[in-house]
Design an enzyme around this catalytic site. Structure first.
Site, PDB file in Angstrom:
ATOM      1  N   ASP A  38       0.853  -1.190   0.000  1.00  0.00           N
ATOM      2  CA  ASP A  38       0.000   0.000   0.000  1.00  0.00           C
ATOM      3  C   ASP A  38       0.889   1.240   0.000  1.00  0.00           C
ATOM      4  O   ASP A  38       2.094   1.154   0.284  1.00  0.00           O
ATOM      5  CB  ASP A  38      -0.916   0.009   1.246  1.00  0.00           C
ATOM      6  CG  ASP A  38      -2.220   0.799   1.028  1.00  0.00           C
ATOM      7  OD1 ASP A  38      -2.143   2.027   0.858  1.00  0.00           O
ATOM      8  OD2 ASP A  38      -3.295   0.187   1.025  1.00  0.00           O
ATOM      9  N   ASP A  64       3.149   1.445  -4.670  1.00  0.00           N
ATOM     10  CA  ASP A  64       2.254   2.301  -5.458  1.00  0.00           C
ATOM     11  C   ASP A  64       1.938   1.509  -6.720  1.00  0.00           C
ATOM     12  O   ASP A  64       2.825   1.288  -7.563  1.00  0.00           O
ATOM     13  CB  ASP A  64       2.945   3.631  -5.789  1.00  0.00           C
ATOM     14  CG  ASP A  64       2.070   4.536  -6.655  1.00  0.00           C
ATOM     15  OD1 ASP A  64       1.101   4.032  -7.279  1.00  0.00           O
ATOM     16  OD2 ASP A  64       2.359   5.739  -6.719  1.00  0.00           O
ATOM     17  N   VAL A  65       0.691   1.081  -6.857  1.00  0.00           N
ATOM     18  CA  VAL A  65       0.352   0.137  -7.927  1.00  0.00           C
ATOM     19  C   VAL A  65       0.532   0.717  -9.329  1.00  0.00           C
ATOM     20  O   VAL A  65       0.544  -0.027 -10.310  1.00  0.00           O
ATOM     21  CB  VAL A  65      -1.088  -0.409  -7.784  1.00  0.00           C
ATOM     22  CG1 VAL A  65      -1.218  -1.274  -6.544  1.00  0.00           C
ATOM     23  CG2 VAL A  65      -2.135   0.716  -7.800  1.00  0.00           C
ATOM     24  N   TYR A 156     -14.603   5.942 -13.122  1.00  0.00           N
ATOM     25  CA  TYR A 156     -14.671   4.711 -12.318  1.00  0.00           C
ATOM     26  C   TYR A 156     -15.294   3.587 -13.150  1.00  0.00           C
ATOM     27  O   TYR A 156     -14.780   2.464 -13.176  1.00  0.00           O
ATOM     28  CB  TYR A 156     -15.476   4.984 -11.054  1.00  0.00           C
ATOM     29  CG  TYR A 156     -15.333   3.926  -9.979  1.00  0.00           C
ATOM     30  CD1 TYR A 156     -14.155   3.798  -9.242  1.00  0.00           C
ATOM     31  CD2 TYR A 156     -16.385   3.055  -9.698  1.00  0.00           C
ATOM     32  CE1 TYR A 156     -14.036   2.834  -8.250  1.00  0.00           C
ATOM     33  CE2 TYR A 156     -16.271   2.089  -8.707  1.00  0.00           C
ATOM     34  CZ  TYR A 156     -15.103   1.984  -7.985  1.00  0.00           C
ATOM     35  OH  TYR A 156     -14.979   1.030  -7.001  1.00  0.00           O
ATOM     36  N   LYS A 160     -13.318   0.149 -13.985  1.00  0.00           N
ATOM     37  CA  LYS A 160     -13.796  -1.114 -13.409  1.00  0.00           C
ATOM     38  C   LYS A 160     -14.361  -2.044 -14.491  1.00  0.00           C
ATOM     39  O   LYS A 160     -14.279  -3.267 -14.366  1.00  0.00           O
ATOM     40  CB  LYS A 160     -14.834  -0.837 -12.320  1.00  0.00           C
ATOM     41  CG  LYS A 160     -14.233  -0.138 -11.093  1.00  0.00           C
ATOM     42  CD  LYS A 160     -13.160  -0.991 -10.426  1.00  0.00           C
ATOM     43  CE  LYS A 160     -12.645  -0.394  -9.144  1.00  0.00           C
ATOM     44  NZ  LYS A 160     -11.656  -1.255  -8.460  1.00  0.00           N
ATOM     45  N   THR A 191     -16.384   1.080   3.879  1.00  0.00           N
ATOM     46  CA  THR A 191     -14.943   1.387   3.970  1.00  0.00           C
ATOM     47  C   THR A 191     -14.747   2.890   3.738  1.00  0.00           C
ATOM     48  O   THR A 191     -15.660   3.580   3.267  1.00  0.00           O
ATOM     49  CB  THR A 191     -14.122   0.641   2.887  1.00  0.00           C
ATOM     50  OG1 THR A 191     -14.322   1.312   1.631  1.00  0.00           O
ATOM     51  CG2 THR A 191     -14.490  -0.817   2.768  1.00  0.00           C
TER      52      THR A 191
HETATM   53  N1  LIG Z   1     -16.180   0.068  -0.660  1.00  0.00           N
HETATM   54  C1  LIG Z   1     -16.987  -0.094  -1.685  1.00  0.00           C
HETATM   55  O1  LIG Z   1     -18.179   0.203  -1.624  1.00  0.00           O
HETATM   56  C2  LIG Z   1     -16.444  -0.698  -2.969  1.00  0.00           C
HETATM   57  C3  LIG Z   1     -17.369  -1.106  -3.931  1.00  0.00           C
HETATM   58  C4  LIG Z   1     -16.907  -1.668  -5.122  1.00  0.00           C
HETATM   59  C5  LIG Z   1     -15.556  -1.819  -5.330  1.00  0.00           C
HETATM   60  N2  LIG Z   1     -14.674  -1.404  -4.383  1.00  0.00           N
HETATM   61  C6  LIG Z   1     -13.243  -1.563  -4.673  1.00  0.00           C
HETATM   62  O2  LIG Z   1     -12.611  -2.245  -3.619  1.00  0.00           O
HETATM   63  C7  LIG Z   1     -11.236  -1.907  -3.598  1.00  0.00           C
HETATM   64  C8  LIG Z   1     -10.815  -1.566  -2.173  1.00  0.00           C
HETATM   65  O3  LIG Z   1     -11.467  -0.390  -1.769  1.00  0.00           O
HETATM   66  P1  LIG Z   1     -11.960  -0.118  -0.281  1.00  0.00           P
HETATM   67  O4  LIG Z   1     -13.415   0.022  -0.338  1.00  0.00           O
HETATM   68  O5  LIG Z   1     -11.354  -1.083   0.640  1.00  0.00           O
HETATM   69  O6  LIG Z   1     -11.364   1.360  -0.069  1.00  0.00           O
HETATM   70  P2  LIG Z   1     -10.237   1.931   0.919  1.00  0.00           P
HETATM   71  O7  LIG Z   1     -10.095   3.348   0.557  1.00  0.00           O
HETATM   72  O8  LIG Z   1     -10.565   1.552   2.326  1.00  0.00           O
HETATM   73  O9  LIG Z   1      -8.943   1.113   0.508  1.00  0.00           O
HETATM   74  C9  LIG Z   1      -8.248   1.355  -0.692  1.00  0.00           C
HETATM   75  C10 LIG Z   1      -6.762   1.171  -0.406  1.00  0.00           C
HETATM   76  O10 LIG Z   1      -6.060   1.356  -1.656  1.00  0.00           O
HETATM   77  C11 LIG Z   1      -4.905   2.111  -1.350  1.00  0.00           C
HETATM   78  N3  LIG Z   1      -4.385   2.797  -2.534  1.00  0.00           N
HETATM   79  C12 LIG Z   1      -4.896   3.890  -3.166  1.00  0.00           C
HETATM   80  N4  LIG Z   1      -4.081   4.252  -4.172  1.00  0.00           N
HETATM   81  C13 LIG Z   1      -3.060   3.365  -4.182  1.00  0.00           C
HETATM   82  C14 LIG Z   1      -1.892   3.210  -4.982  1.00  0.00           C
HETATM   83  N5  LIG Z   1      -1.604   4.050  -5.991  1.00  0.00           N
HETATM   84  N6  LIG Z   1      -1.078   2.174  -4.710  1.00  0.00           N
HETATM   85  C15 LIG Z   1      -1.331   1.330  -3.694  1.00  0.00           C
HETATM   86  N7  LIG Z   1      -2.389   1.434  -2.887  1.00  0.00           N
HETATM   87  C16 LIG Z   1      -3.240   2.445  -3.140  1.00  0.00           C
HETATM   88  C17 LIG Z   1      -5.339   3.094  -0.269  1.00  0.00           C
HETATM   89  O11 LIG Z   1      -4.216   3.633   0.409  1.00  0.00           O
HETATM   90  C18 LIG Z   1      -6.227   2.207   0.590  1.00  0.00           C
HETATM   91  O12 LIG Z   1      -5.480   1.578   1.613  1.00  0.00           O
HETATM   92  C19 LIG Z   1     -11.068  -0.760  -4.599  1.00  0.00           C
HETATM   93  O13 LIG Z   1     -10.550  -1.257  -5.800  1.00  0.00           O
HETATM   94  C20 LIG Z   1     -12.488  -0.264  -4.787  1.00  0.00           C
HETATM   95  O14 LIG Z   1     -12.670   0.358  -6.032  1.00  0.00           O
HETATM   96  C21 LIG Z   1     -15.086  -0.855  -3.205  1.00  0.00           C
END
Ligand SMILES: NC(=O)c1ccc[n+]([C@@H]2O[C@H](COP(=O)([O-])OP(=O)(O)OC[C@H]3O[C@@H](n4cnc5c(N)ncnc54)[C@H](O)[C@@H]3O)[C@@H](O)[C@H]2O)c1
Length: 249
Positions: A38, A64-65, A156, A160, A191
């Protein structure tokens, strides 16, 4: 350690928060050795510290992805600490709601770099290591918004939707090499990413979710647990919707 992922070594992006942190906990509890990557270093280290204190095996790497070298370092860390890499969770992601005219080119490029390019770079870096390990499993976290449209999240949806088809392309390219790839499509999960929406918008989504509540991060990790275990040896190129019934409407 026994468990449904005993013998696996998993690299989980975005492991410091939300769904990624839940993956770190669930995968370690099921016997996987876990590398959590992360950009949030303190928070990521706290997640792996808690896992190690409870008897699991996890380490944190700064990842950093959107940076290819970071991915190569993360894969090297998995191989050198735990002997091999078998499992990749491409989970890191960012979100903000923005319509077609309101989105900026800088915003578009940033979200594409993280949500879409980051997923490709992760697979590109991890697959050679999985081949050396004798096979592997990839889960790419897409979204319900990778399956359906909405009026105000153009970038987005673009990223996605791309993750959904990149997953199927990977599944077909590596099907004969023992490497599986599947996507998960979460609905509204509780989250920090939801902070991009107003409380009213979040309430509206919750009300429109058939089961009448948000999902918990662990409820996504349990889907990945199945897809990354040997129980899913015949499952590749599939999409698993975990959304409290939204997509059924
Ligand atoms: N929470 C929802 O409702 C939801 C719904 C559909 C999809 N998602 C997907 O689930 C995944 C996780 O999201 P989440 O809900 O846990 O959110 P979150 O914000 O809690 O976690 C996302 C994490 O990604 C990290 N991140 C951001 N940019 C980054 C980078 N360049 N390199 C490495 N890490 C990076 C952040 O620091 C964070 O720790 C995401 O891909 C999100 O799009 C979430």
């Amino acid at each position: 350690m026994a468990g449904r992922l005993a013998g696996k070594v998993a690299l989980i992006s975005g492991g410091a928060s939300g769904i990624g942190a839940a993956h770190v906990r669930v995968f370690a509890a099921e016997g996987a050795k876990v590398v959590a990557g992360d950009i949030q270093e303190e928070q990521g280290k706290a997640v792996v510290d808690a896992v190690n204190k409870s008897g699991g095996a996890a380490i944190f790497v700064r990842l950093d992805v959107s940076q290819e070298q970071d991915w190569l370092n993360a894969v090297y860390t998995a191989d050198s600490h735990f002997g091999k890499l078998t499992t990749l969770i491409n989970n890191a992601g960012i979100y903000w709601p923005q319509g077609i005219e309101a989105e900026t080119l800088a915003g578009w490029n940033k979200m594409v770099a993280v949500n879409q390019t980051g997923v490709w770079l992760g697979m590109k870096a991890a697959i050679p290591a999985m081949r050396r390990a004798g096979g592997g499993a990839i889960v790419n976290i897409s979204s319900l918004y990778g399956l359906i449209g909405s009026p105000s999240s153009i970038t987005y949806h673009a990223t996605k939707g791309a993750v959904r088809l990149m997953t199927k392309a990977a599944a077909l390219e590596y099907a004969r090499q023992g490497i599986r790839a599947n996507s998960i499509h979460p609905g509204q999960i509780d989250t920090p990413i939801l902070a991009g929406l107003t409380p009213e918008q979040n309430e509206q989504i919750k009300a429109a979710t058939p089961v009448g509540r948000m999902g918990r991060p662990e409820e996504i990790a349990y889907g990945s647990l199945y897809l990354c275990s040997d129980e899913a040896a015949f499952v590749t190129g599939a999409e698993l919707v975990i959304d409290g019934g939204w997509f059924a409407q």
